[in-house]
Design a protein around this motif. Structure first.
Motif, PDB file in Angstrom:
ATOM      1  N   LYS A 157       0.835  -1.219   0.000  1.00 11.85           N
ATOM      2  CA  LYS A 157       0.000   0.000   0.000  1.00 11.85           C
ATOM      3  C   LYS A 157       0.864   1.262   0.000  1.00 11.85           C
ATOM      4  CE  LYS A 157      -4.064  -1.939   2.243  1.00 11.85           C
ATOM      5  NZ  LYS A 157      -4.425  -2.363   3.594  1.00 11.85           N
ATOM      6  N   TYR A 158       1.948   1.202   0.733  1.00 14.28           N
ATOM      7  CA  TYR A 158       2.857   2.357   0.767  1.00 14.28           C
ATOM      8  C   TYR A 158       3.442   2.614  -0.630  1.00 14.28           C
ATOM      9  CZ  TYR A 158       7.224   4.901   1.392  1.00 14.28           C
ATOM     10  OH  TYR A 158       8.265   5.789   1.242  1.00 14.28           O
ATOM     11  N   LEU A 159       3.898   1.541  -1.290  1.00 12.37           N
ATOM     12  CA  LEU A 159       4.513   1.720  -2.611  1.00 12.37           C
ATOM     13  C   LEU A 159       3.484   2.162  -3.650  1.00 12.37           C
ATOM     14  CD1 LEU A 159       7.054  -1.262  -2.746  1.00 12.37           C
ATOM     15  CD2 LEU A 159       7.475   1.125  -2.143  1.00 12.37           C
ATOM     16  N   ASP A 160       2.212   1.793  -3.445  1.00 15.65           N
ATOM     17  CA  ASP A 160       1.143   2.245  -4.349  1.00 15.65           C
ATOM     18  C   ASP A 160       0.691   3.671  -4.022  1.00 15.65           C
ATOM     19  OD1 ASP A 160       1.195  -0.144  -5.641  1.00 15.65           O
ATOM     20  OD2 ASP A 160      -0.548  -1.009  -4.624  1.00 15.65           O
ATOM     21  N   GLY A 161       1.290   4.251  -2.994  1.00 19.35           N
ATOM     22  CA  GLY A 161       0.931   5.624  -2.625  1.00 19.35           C
ATOM     23  C   GLY A 161      -0.402   5.731  -1.905  1.00 19.35           C
ATOM     24  N   LYS A 162      -0.912   4.608  -1.401  1.00 21.60           N
ATOM     25  CA  LYS A 162      -2.222   4.620  -0.748  1.00 21.60           C
ATOM     26  C   LYS A 162      -2.169   4.997   0.725  1.00 21.60           C
ATOM     27  CE  LYS A 162      -4.372   1.290  -3.850  1.00 21.60           C
ATOM     28  NZ  LYS A 162      -4.329  -0.156  -4.127  1.00 21.60           N
TER      29      LYS A 162
END
Ligand SMILES: Nc1ncnc2c1ncn2[C@@H]1O[C@H](COP(=O)(O)OP(=O)(O)O)[C@@H](O)[C@H]1O
Ligand SMILES: [Mg+2]
Length: 168
Positions: free
Chosen positions: A146-151
């Protein structure tokens, strides 16, 4: 393409977590031999980061997993896995590390060495740390995804420096 490093003291769970990530992952340990001039007397590869960079230059992977990953060139974001040194101690003993190697690593973890090195490389806005002491591998990998997806934003405060006082 953004490039990510998944780093942390040995035993913090990098390899386990990386297997669950939906990214093109390279485990740096597969290249240590190629990128090294030999071993230390403890049997650890003396990795030449310059050589490691050269070898990985043409790779189309975007996530590099290993305790040198934060030192690679052209890394955009760094994820540092952390662990309570007392729990890490057990993980490293189970792995068969000798006393000296265990102490060296849990001390590095207690002072947050890799976290502060990571900030030096890419700045604090591009570094997150996650505590794996009481969170399973799957949950950790979900958070990273989720962090890498910017969420989501990740802002964990982790300070194990007081552990050192218990040891001496
Ligand atoms: N989040 C976690 N919770 C409990 N045990 C873990 C966790 N992550 C890793 N481990 C265990 O710790 C050990 C080291 O994990 P590993 O992924 O090899 O770490 P690293 O690649 O950072 O050295 C393994 O036995 C693994 O099962
Ligand atoms: Mg590993």
């Amino acid at each position: 393409m953004q490039k990510y490093a998944l780093t942390g003291t040995p035993g913090t769970g990098k390899t386990s977590v990386s297997k669950l990530l939906n990214e093109k992952v390279i485990s740096l340990s597969n290249y240590y031999k190629k990128a090294s001039e030999g071993k230390t007397k403890d049997g650890e590869w003396l990795v030449d980061i310059g050589k490691l960079n050269q070898i990985l230059e043409t790779s189309n992977s975007n996530l590099f997993e290993g305790n040198f990953a934060h030192k690679l060139d052209n890394i955009d974001k760094i994820i540092v896995l952390r662990c309570d040194p007392n729990i890490l101690k057990k993980r490293l003993e189970e792995r068969g590390y000798n006393k000296e190697k265990v102490m060296e690593n849990i001390e590095a973890e207690a002072i947050g060495l890799i976290f502060s090195e990571s900030i030096d490389y890419v700045g604090k806005n591009n570094v997150i740390q996650l505590d794996t002491s009481n969170t399973d591998v799957e949950s950790i990998s979900n958070i990273i995804g989720k962090y890498l997806d910017g969420k989501i934003k990740v802002e964990e405060e982790i300070d194990y420096s007081e552990r050192i006082l218990d040891w001496y």
